[in-house]
Design a protein around this motif. Structure first.
Motif, PDB file in Angstrom:
ATOM      1  N   UNK A 115       0.806  -1.211   0.000  1.00  0.00           N
ATOM      2  CA  UNK A 115       0.000   0.000   0.000  1.00  0.00           C
ATOM      3  C   UNK A 115       0.850   1.277   0.000  1.00  0.00           C
ATOM      4  N   UNK A 116       2.083   1.181   0.499  1.00  0.00           N
ATOM      5  CA  UNK A 116       2.903   2.380   0.691  1.00  0.00           C
ATOM      6  C   UNK A 116       4.314   2.240   0.128  1.00  0.00           C
ATOM      7  N   UNK A 117       4.507   1.298  -0.762  1.00  0.00           N
ATOM      8  CA  UNK A 117       5.827   1.093  -1.366  1.00  0.00           C
ATOM      9  C   UNK A 117       6.301   2.366  -2.077  1.00  0.00           C
ATOM     10  N   UNK A 118       5.405   3.054  -2.758  1.00  0.00           N
ATOM     11  CA  UNK A 118       5.774   4.271  -3.474  1.00  0.00           C
ATOM     12  C   UNK A 118       6.190   5.400  -2.533  1.00  0.00           C
ATOM     13  N   UNK A 119       5.879   5.242  -1.247  1.00  0.00           N
ATOM     14  CA  UNK A 119       6.258   6.236  -0.246  1.00  0.00           C
ATOM     15  C   UNK A 119       7.551   5.828   0.452  1.00  0.00           C
ATOM     16  N   UNK A 120       8.210   4.771  -0.052  1.00  0.00           N
ATOM     17  CA  UNK A 120       9.480   4.336   0.514  1.00  0.00           C
ATOM     18  C   UNK A 120       9.370   3.282   1.592  1.00  0.00           C
ATOM     19  N   UNK A 121       8.192   2.675   1.761  1.00  0.00           N
ATOM     20  CA  UNK A 121       8.037   1.655   2.800  1.00  0.00           C
ATOM     21  C   UNK A 121       8.484   0.316   2.260  1.00  0.00           C
ATOM     22  N   UNK A 122       9.788   0.088   2.348  1.00  0.00           N
ATOM     23  CA  UNK A 122      10.393  -1.167   1.924  1.00  0.00           C
ATOM     24  C   UNK A 122      11.602  -1.464   2.786  1.00  0.00           C
ATOM     25  N   UNK A 123      12.016  -2.691   2.763  1.00  0.00           N
ATOM     26  CA  UNK A 123      13.183  -3.131   3.537  1.00  0.00           C
ATOM     27  C   UNK A 123      13.784  -4.343   2.860  1.00  0.00           C
ATOM     28  N   UNK A 124      14.715  -5.002   3.564  1.00  0.00           N
ATOM     29  CA  UNK A 124      15.399  -6.124   2.926  1.00  0.00           C
ATOM     30  C   UNK A 124      15.893  -7.150   3.925  1.00  0.00           C
ATOM     31  N   UNK A 125      16.010  -8.380   3.412  1.00  0.00           N
ATOM     32  CA  UNK A 125      16.710  -9.467   4.095  1.00  0.00           C
ATOM     33  C   UNK A 125      18.055  -9.563   3.408  1.00  0.00           C
ATOM     34  N   UNK A 126      19.122  -9.401   4.145  1.00  0.00           N
ATOM     35  CA  UNK A 126      20.459  -9.427   3.536  1.00  0.00           C
ATOM     36  C   UNK A 126      21.298 -10.512   4.198  1.00  0.00           C
ATOM     37  N   UNK A 127      21.940 -11.316   3.371  1.00  0.00           N
ATOM     38  CA  UNK A 127      22.823 -12.376   3.880  1.00  0.00           C
ATOM     39  C   UNK A 127      24.124 -11.746   4.333  1.00  0.00           C
ATOM     40  N   UNK A 128      24.522 -12.078   5.563  1.00  0.00           N
ATOM     41  CA  UNK A 128      25.781 -11.524   6.103  1.00  0.00           C
ATOM     42  C   UNK A 128      26.963 -12.101   5.338  1.00  0.00           C
ATOM     43  N   UNK A 129      27.998 -11.296   5.202  1.00  0.00           N
ATOM     44  CA  UNK A 129      29.183 -11.719   4.449  1.00  0.00           C
ATOM     45  C   UNK A 129      30.191 -12.431   5.327  1.00  0.00           C
TER      46      UNK A 129
END
Length: 131
Positions: free
Chosen positions: A116-130
């Motif tokens: 509903x709010x992706x266009x407003x910057x409401x996003x995140x991520x799962x990142x694998x540690x190096x």
């Protein structure tokens, strides 16, 4: 796989021992963003972005690790946690809670977002540690 919990403030808050993870919805201020999957994402940890953010914005884990996220919508509007690559599309009404399980990719980053709010910057991520 171990079950890890995080939490934080969101109007959509992700709780994985979730003070490290949360989501919210609100406004957007200059300088209060980071880049996730090549797109702007609100970063509540660096500045107040009202109710449109996930906190934490980026979750780091080991390849293949499964994580249970407690989602809490602390806002006044419906939010959502979507992770397309894993078929997750979970709505969370204002003042309500939900739970989803996610798995870290074999490498790199997977983007999640509020549909509903992706266009407003409401996003995140799962990142694998190096490490």
């Amino acid at each position: 796989m171990p079950r890890r919990k995080t939490g934080s403030a969101l109007p959509l808050v992700l709780l994985v021992a979730l003070t490290p993870v949360a989501a919210a919805c609100g406004g957007d201020e200059e300088g209060a963003s980071t880049t996730v999957g090549g797109q702007k994402a609100n970063d509540h940890g660096s500045q107040d972005v009202d109710d449109f953010y996930f906190e934490p914005t980026v979750l780091t884990g080991s390849a293949g690790e499964t994580l249970t996220l407690d989602l809490e919508n602390e806002g006044d509007t419906e939010h959502n946690f979507s992770l397309t690559d894993q078929g997750i599309d979970q709505d969370v009404e204002a003042g309500e809670k939900a739970e989803v399980s996610v798995t870290f990719p074999d490498s790199g980053t997977l983007v999640f977002f509020c549909k509903y709010h992706q266009d407003m910057g409401m996003r995140g991520a799962l990142r694998v540690s190096s490490a």
